[in-house]
Design an enzyme around this catalytic site. Structure first.
Site, PDB file in Angstrom:
ATOM      1  N   HIS A 208     -17.430  33.199  -3.770  1.00 15.39           N
ATOM      2  CA  HIS A 208     -17.008  32.350  -2.658  1.00 15.39           C
ATOM      3  C   HIS A 208     -18.209  32.104  -1.748  1.00 15.39           C
ATOM      4  O   HIS A 208     -19.090  32.955  -1.652  1.00 15.39           O
ATOM      5  CB  HIS A 208     -15.882  33.075  -1.904  1.00 15.39           C
ATOM      6  N   ASP A 328      -7.701  26.235  -0.436  1.00  9.98           N
ATOM      7  CA  ASP A 328      -8.597  26.799   0.579  1.00  9.98           C
ATOM      8  C   ASP A 328      -7.854  26.991   1.902  1.00  9.98           C
ATOM      9  O   ASP A 328      -8.430  26.886   2.978  1.00  9.98           O
ATOM     10  CB  ASP A 328      -9.868  25.955   0.785  1.00  9.98           C
TER      11      ASP A 328
END
Ligand code: MN
Length: 369
Positions: A208, A328
């Site tokens: 990430h 997200d």
């Protein structure tokens, strides 16, 4: 007792039950584009946190540390009333919004920058606590949530042990790391125990984003370019290109790595990367070209990118079996992401793979009953 999407009863989800969800219960009915559901929907990069983590980050933000990540941390920690911080912790509000929009599963992960800004001993302890808490959330609604385990790269041996515990004892579905740790990258040999563990446990490692490392921070200072607008992709794309060209995937041929945001710009650059890799092969440690690695060892997600041309391009270059849907959340809203995936012009076979098929396989998720 498993709880399905329609029958969820409030009260059994352990943490922060008192947090006030920013998602209103009186919200409008979703549009027909969302309610006409042909495909199971599994969202794969969904941020989550809990008070001890947000408070640890807030303590860093109160210090005198000129780090790009620290600049974007809320100094109020778990006490923050901004909807972003509340939404990270509010499992009930999250499930209500998932129900409203027909989202079957979210794969949750501790929000960036995880534990990677902490001292090694604190980071190891907080990663363990985070995984215990995350496993409780998943157990409270096992049909609705999966989880990616945190670990502390600051101590690679402890990280590998925690990764094993997270899969074998807690039943989590994979791992998450927020790009560099103390300006170092996973291709460096000291981190190989982490890659070895992910490969041996047969669970994917999600890399990430976080803000660019201190070693490349200068051009980002004072520009507001350090995060999602540009810096995240520079940092994370560079991380993965280091791993690819260093030969990490020769050494760990079964390792599966996930990157978000439609591939952090790597797919669009792939032809040129292959071209110059071939012309300078002797300079690199990999026997595989960047595109060979991308098609064998890398999965990408759509997180934060609701752009038809970009998705169709990624399908053409990598194939839908390498692509997974992600929202997200709570950095992006759920509804536009569902709406985009429902409407984007791709085939139904491609939509099914991206909405659930690829994720089902990658995370070893149980089939719905
Ligand atoms: Mn994210």
């Amino acid at each position: 007792m498993p709880i399905d999407r329609r029958g969820f009863v409030a009260g059994s989800v352990g943490l922060v039950a008192s947090a006030v969800g920013a998602v209103s219960e009186t919200q409008a009915k979703p549009t027909a584009a969302i309610t006409s559901q042909q495909h199971r929907r599994i969202a794969t990069e969904e941020a989550w946190s809990f008070p001890a983590h947000l408070d640890a980050l807030a303590a860093l933000a109160q210090g005198n540390w000129h780090n790009l990540d620290v600049e974007v941390i809320n100094p109020a920690g778990a006490q923050a009333t901004e909807s972003l911080y509340v939404n990270l912790m509010d499992t009930h509000g999250r499930l209500r919004e998932m129900d409203r929009l027909g989202i079957d599963v979210q794969i949750l992960s501790l929000t960036a920058p995880g534990v990677q800004l902490l001292r090694p001993d604190r980071a190891v302890a907080l990663a363990e606590l985070a995984n215990d808490r995350l496993a409780e959330v998943v157990r409270s609604a096992p049909d609705r949530f999966g989880g990616l385990a945190s670990f502390a790269p600051q101590d690679p041996a402890a990280a590998a042990r925690e990764m094993e515990r997270a899969v074998r004892k807690l039943g989590l579905n994979g791992f998450i790391v927020n790009s560099h740790t103390d300006n170092e990258y996973l291709d460096q040999q000291k981190f190989w125990p982490i890659l070895e563990a992910a490969e041996a446990l047969d669970r994917p490692l999600y890399i990430h984003p976080r803000c660019p490392a201190d070693t490349m921070a200068a051009p980002f200072r004072g520009t507001r370019l350090q995060s999602a607008i540009w810096g995240f992709a520079v940092e994370t794309g560079t991380h993965l290109m280091r791993m690819i060209t260093a030969g990490v995937f020769d050494r760990f041929p079964k390792l599966q790595v996930i990157i978000g945001h439609m591939g952090e710009n790597i797919p669009f650059h792939l032809w040129r990367s292959d071209h110059w890799f071939e012309r300078r092969r002797a300079a690199y440690g990999s026997s595989l070209t960047p595109s060979e690695v991308m098609k064998r060892n890398i999965l990408i997600t759509t997180s934060g990118v609701e752009h038809g041309p970009a998705l169709r391009y990624a399908i053409e270059v990598l194939g839908e079996d390498r692509i997974m849907w992600a929202i997200d959340y709570p950095y992006e809203a759920m509804e536009p992401s569902v709406s985009f995936m429902n409407k984007v012009e791709i085939s139904e076979k491609q939509r099914a793979a991206i909405f659930h098929g690829t994720a089902q396989r990658a995370f070893h998720l149980p089939l719905p009953h």
